[in-house]
Design an enzyme around this catalytic site. Structure first.
Site, PDB file in Angstrom:
ATOM      1  N   GLY A   1      36.251  27.257  40.464  1.00  0.00           N
ATOM      2  CA  GLY A   1      36.123  28.509  41.209  1.00  0.00           C
ATOM      3  C   GLY A   1      37.427  29.294  41.239  1.00  0.00           C
ATOM      4  O   GLY A   1      37.662  30.093  42.146  1.00  0.00           O
TER       5      GLY A   1
ATOM      6  N   SER B   1      38.443  31.143  38.573  1.00  0.00           N
ATOM      7  CA  SER B   1      38.304  32.200  37.571  1.00  0.00           C
ATOM      8  C   SER B   1      38.981  31.915  36.237  1.00  0.00           C
ATOM      9  O   SER B   1      39.672  32.766  35.677  1.00  0.00           O
ATOM     10  CB  SER B   1      38.834  33.532  38.111  1.00  0.00           C
ATOM     11  OG  SER B   1      37.964  34.005  39.065  1.00  0.00           O
ATOM     12  N   SER B   2      38.733  30.724  35.712  1.00  0.00           N
ATOM     13  CA  SER B   2      39.279  30.435  34.383  1.00  0.00           C
ATOM     14  C   SER B   2      38.635  31.341  33.342  1.00  0.00           C
ATOM     15  O   SER B   2      39.283  31.732  32.364  1.00  0.00           O
ATOM     16  CB  SER B   2      39.065  28.971  34.026  1.00  0.00           C
ATOM     17  OG  SER B   2      37.698  28.651  34.078  1.00  0.00           O
ATOM     18  N   SER B   3      37.373  31.726  33.555  1.00  0.00           N
ATOM     19  CA  SER B   3      36.729  32.577  32.545  1.00  0.00           C
ATOM     20  C   SER B   3      37.296  33.988  32.560  1.00  0.00           C
ATOM     21  O   SER B   3      37.530  34.575  31.499  1.00  0.00           O
ATOM     22  CB  SER B   3      35.208  32.578  32.682  1.00  0.00           C
ATOM     23  OG  SER B   3      34.828  32.685  34.024  1.00  0.00           O
TER      24      SER B   3
ATOM     25  N   ASP C   1      32.415  42.358  46.124  1.00  0.00           N
ATOM     26  CA  ASP C   1      32.914  43.238  45.049  1.00  0.00           C
ATOM     27  C   ASP C   1      31.767  44.007  44.409  1.00  0.00           C
ATOM     28  O   ASP C   1      31.907  45.166  44.063  1.00  0.00           O
ATOM     29  CB  ASP C   1      33.761  42.472  44.019  1.00  0.00           C
ATOM     30  CG  ASP C   1      33.064  41.312  43.338  1.00  0.00           C
ATOM     31  OD1 ASP C   1      31.977  40.894  43.787  1.00  0.00           O
ATOM     32  OD2 ASP C   1      33.616  40.803  42.336  1.00  0.00           O
TER      33      ASP C   1
ATOM     34  N   SER D   1      40.480  26.652  20.270  1.00  0.00           N
ATOM     35  CA  SER D   1      41.197  26.397  21.518  1.00  0.00           C
ATOM     36  C   SER D   1      42.220  25.294  21.282  1.00  0.00           C
ATOM     37  O   SER D   1      42.006  24.398  20.455  1.00  0.00           O
ATOM     38  CB  SER D   1      40.228  25.997  22.635  1.00  0.00           C
ATOM     39  OG  SER D   1      39.978  24.621  22.575  1.00  0.00           O
TER      40      SER D   1
ATOM     41  N   GLU E   1      31.346  39.883  30.444  1.00  0.00           N
ATOM     42  CA  GLU E   1      30.753  38.737  31.143  1.00  0.00           C
ATOM     43  C   GLU E   1      29.301  39.038  31.549  1.00  0.00           C
ATOM     44  O   GLU E   1      28.435  38.177  31.435  1.00  0.00           O
ATOM     45  CB  GLU E   1      31.604  38.356  32.362  1.00  0.00           C
ATOM     46  CG  GLU E   1      31.118  37.069  32.974  1.00  0.00           C
ATOM     47  CD  GLU E   1      32.182  36.213  33.610  1.00  0.00           C
ATOM     48  OE1 GLU E   1      33.389  36.424  33.380  1.00  0.00           O
ATOM     49  OE2 GLU E   1      31.786  35.302  34.362  1.00  0.00           O
TER      50      GLU E   1
ATOM     51  N   TYR F   1      23.794  33.136  42.602  1.00  0.00           N
ATOM     52  CA  TYR F   1      24.662  34.317  42.607  1.00  0.00           C
ATOM     53  C   TYR F   1      23.832  35.575  42.330  1.00  0.00           C
ATOM     54  O   TYR F   1      23.904  36.566  43.062  1.00  0.00           O
ATOM     55  CB  TYR F   1      25.760  34.147  41.550  1.00  0.00           C
ATOM     56  CG  TYR F   1      26.781  35.251  41.557  1.00  0.00           C
ATOM     57  CD1 TYR F   1      27.957  35.120  42.280  1.00  0.00           C
ATOM     58  CD2 TYR F   1      26.564  36.441  40.868  1.00  0.00           C
ATOM     59  CE1 TYR F   1      28.896  36.141  42.299  1.00  0.00           C
ATOM     60  CE2 TYR F   1      27.490  37.465  40.885  1.00  0.00           C
ATOM     61  CZ  TYR F   1      28.655  37.302  41.592  1.00  0.00           C
ATOM     62  OH  TYR F   1      29.580  38.320  41.626  1.00  0.00           O
TER      63      TYR F   1
ATOM     64  N   ASP G   1      37.455  39.383  39.855  1.00  0.00           N
ATOM     65  CA  ASP G   1      38.264  38.381  39.151  1.00  0.00           C
ATOM     66  C   ASP G   1      39.062  39.001  38.001  1.00  0.00           C
ATOM     67  O   ASP G   1      40.247  38.718  37.825  1.00  0.00           O
ATOM     68  CB  ASP G   1      37.362  37.259  38.607  1.00  0.00           C
ATOM     69  CG  ASP G   1      36.510  36.637  39.708  1.00  0.00           C
ATOM     70  OD1 ASP G   1      36.859  36.798  40.890  1.00  0.00           O
ATOM     71  OD2 ASP G   1      35.485  36.010  39.381  1.00  0.00           O
TER      72      ASP G   1
HETATM   73  C1  GLA Z   1      32.586  35.198  41.491  1.00  0.00           C
HETATM   74  C2  GLA Z   1      32.399  36.534  40.775  1.00  0.00           C
HETATM   75  C3  GLA Z   1      33.143  37.657  41.510  1.00  0.00           C
HETATM   76  C4  GLA Z   1      32.829  37.674  43.001  1.00  0.00           C
HETATM   77  C5  GLA Z   1      32.938  36.266  43.592  1.00  0.00           C
HETATM   78  C6  GLA Z   1      32.471  36.225  45.010  1.00  0.00           C
HETATM   79  O1  GLA Z   1      33.924  34.786  41.395  1.00  0.00           O
HETATM   80  O2  GLA Z   1      32.871  36.459  39.448  1.00  0.00           O
HETATM   81  O3  GLA Z   1      32.845  38.894  40.913  1.00  0.00           O
HETATM   82  O4  GLA Z   1      31.575  38.232  43.246  1.00  0.00           O
HETATM   83  O5  GLA Z   1      32.216  35.313  42.845  1.00  0.00           O
HETATM   84  O6  GLA Z   1      33.302  36.977  45.823  1.00  0.00           O
END
Ligand code: GLA
Length: 378
Positions: free
Chosen positions: A118, A120-122, A34, A65, A154, A218, A166
């Site tokens: 992994g 994407s809770s955030s 992405d 929360s 973020e 990352y 995400d």
């Molecule tokens: C995380 C990042 C995304 C993407 C993925 C890998 O989820 O937040 O933007 O880069 O890793 O595909």
């Protein structure tokens, strides 16, 4: 939703003005591309984050929360800028900051997306707050605007240099479909993704592993891609082909070369996956999912032992395809399997984890669900 409104009232002594929700995601294919202007094919899961919100007149921002409602975090709106105090609250503050909100607010959040898995809770949290603020203050922002704003929150407030996948899928997903997202211009297409009709299931395996490498690893991968683009004088990996990469191999380090190779091949796999899905060709989809994992494991080196064991055990149990999802170094894997093989696969993965001495994995499934929404209450 009703209970978050009730808790809001108990906590803040008045009713919320807006209730909002935004889902977590699973990425079918298109990993770590992405931020290279690639194509990705995620879908929204049923688990989501919820936000209840109301404006205040005194310029205070209060955040709590549902899980720890005895602790109300308070900050003056003028102090909401990068470097401010806050722990997880920064995901909320970052959105307030990028949307340029200058009024105080009371916010209560809740959620069912497991954190650290992994999924994407955030992003779900950021997007639930973004659509809530957009509705409350009638900001008139499009989903694309909100995706860019939440990504910036973020990147610049939380300090995680994530791409835009995400947040985009959390905002734009359609029920019953995967979202083909062009990360260059945020244009989208819904690709029907109905595994159940084909007698299949997409099993989500949370490895419960979370390695320390996550953030640095990352950022380092992202920097490699940017360095390749700079050396080859192109805007991003999207502008590269395998031929042009090979032709320029001597300008790159070995690491840069293999990372760029992942990006180029993964972008192609996403487009092939779309063709396969349109033809309900799940055999080909499975092969592409497998190739994606191998590329992430060997070229991009973002997998980890737990993810590899989850993938290998699923394949041995008969999965048509399996791979890690998300940023890597832990989190979840997916396995495309016959619905009748679900139990067998879960057992095979659990046994493999036990024999390796890993934590007990957790299993989920989810149909592709709808993106974020917000409702103004009377
Ligand atoms: C995380 C990042 C995304 C993407 C993925 C890998 O989820 O937040 O933007 O880069 O890793 O595909």
């Amino acid at each position: 939703m009703a209970s978050i409104a009730r808790t809001f009232e108990e906590l803040y002594g008045r009713k919320p003005e807006v209730l909002a929700e935004a889902p977590g995601r699973v990425n079918l294919i298109g990993e770590h591309i992405d931020y290279s202007e690639g194509f990705v094919l995620p879908f929204a899961i049923a688990d989501r984050a919820y936000a209840a919100i109301a404006a205040r007149k005194d310029g205070l921002v209060r955040i709590a929360s549902h899980q720890r409602k005895e602790k109300i975090f308070t900050i003056d709106i003028n102090d909401v800028k990068p470097g401010s105090k806050g722990d997880w609250e920064k995901y909320v503050l970052g959105v307030i900051w990028t949307l340029g909100i200058s009024t105080g607010v009371d916010i209560l959040v809740d959620g069912t997306v497991p954190s650290g898995a992994g999924l994407s809770s955030s992003a779900a949290l950021e997007c639930s707050v973004a659509v809530a603020l957009n509705t409350l203050f009638e900001l008139g922002k499009s989903k694309e605007d909100l995706a860019r704003a939440t990504q910036k929150a973020e990147n610049d407030y939380v300090g995680m240099p994530c791409g835009i996948m995400d947040q985009s899928v959390s905002l734009m997903a359609q029920a019953g479909a995967a979202l083909l997202l062009d990360c260059r211009d945020l244009s989208t297409e819904s690709i029907p993704f109905n595994v159940a009709d084909a007698g299949l299931e997409l099993l989500i395996i949370d490895t419960q592993a979370h390695h320390a490498l996550v953030d640095g690893g990352y950022a380092e991968r992202r920097a490699s891609c940017e360095s390749v683009a700079a050396k080859l004088n192109i805007p991003s990996m999207r502008h590269l082909t395998l031929e042009s990469l090979e032709a320029n191999r001597d300008k790159l380090t070995e690491t840069e070369f293999i990372r760029a190779r992942h990006a180029v091949t993964e972008i192609a796999r996403v487009l092939d996956a779309v063709t396969a899905l349109r033809a309900s060709d799940f055999v080909t989809l499975g092969k592409l999912i497998n190739a994606s994992h191998i590329s992430l494991r060997d070229d991009y080196t973002v997998s980890c032992p737990e993810l590899d064991v989850a993938v290998d055990a699923s394949l041995e149990a008969g999965a048509m395809g399996a791979r890690m999802v998300g940023g890597g170094f832990g989190g979840s894997a997916i396995a495309l399997i016959k619905a009748s093989d679900v139990q067998k696969t879960r057992e095979a993965v659990s046994e493999a984890f036990e024999s390796q001495g890993f934590k007990k994995p957790r299993f989920f499934t989810s149909l592709p669900s709808a993106g974020a929404s917000a409702n103004l209450l009377n």
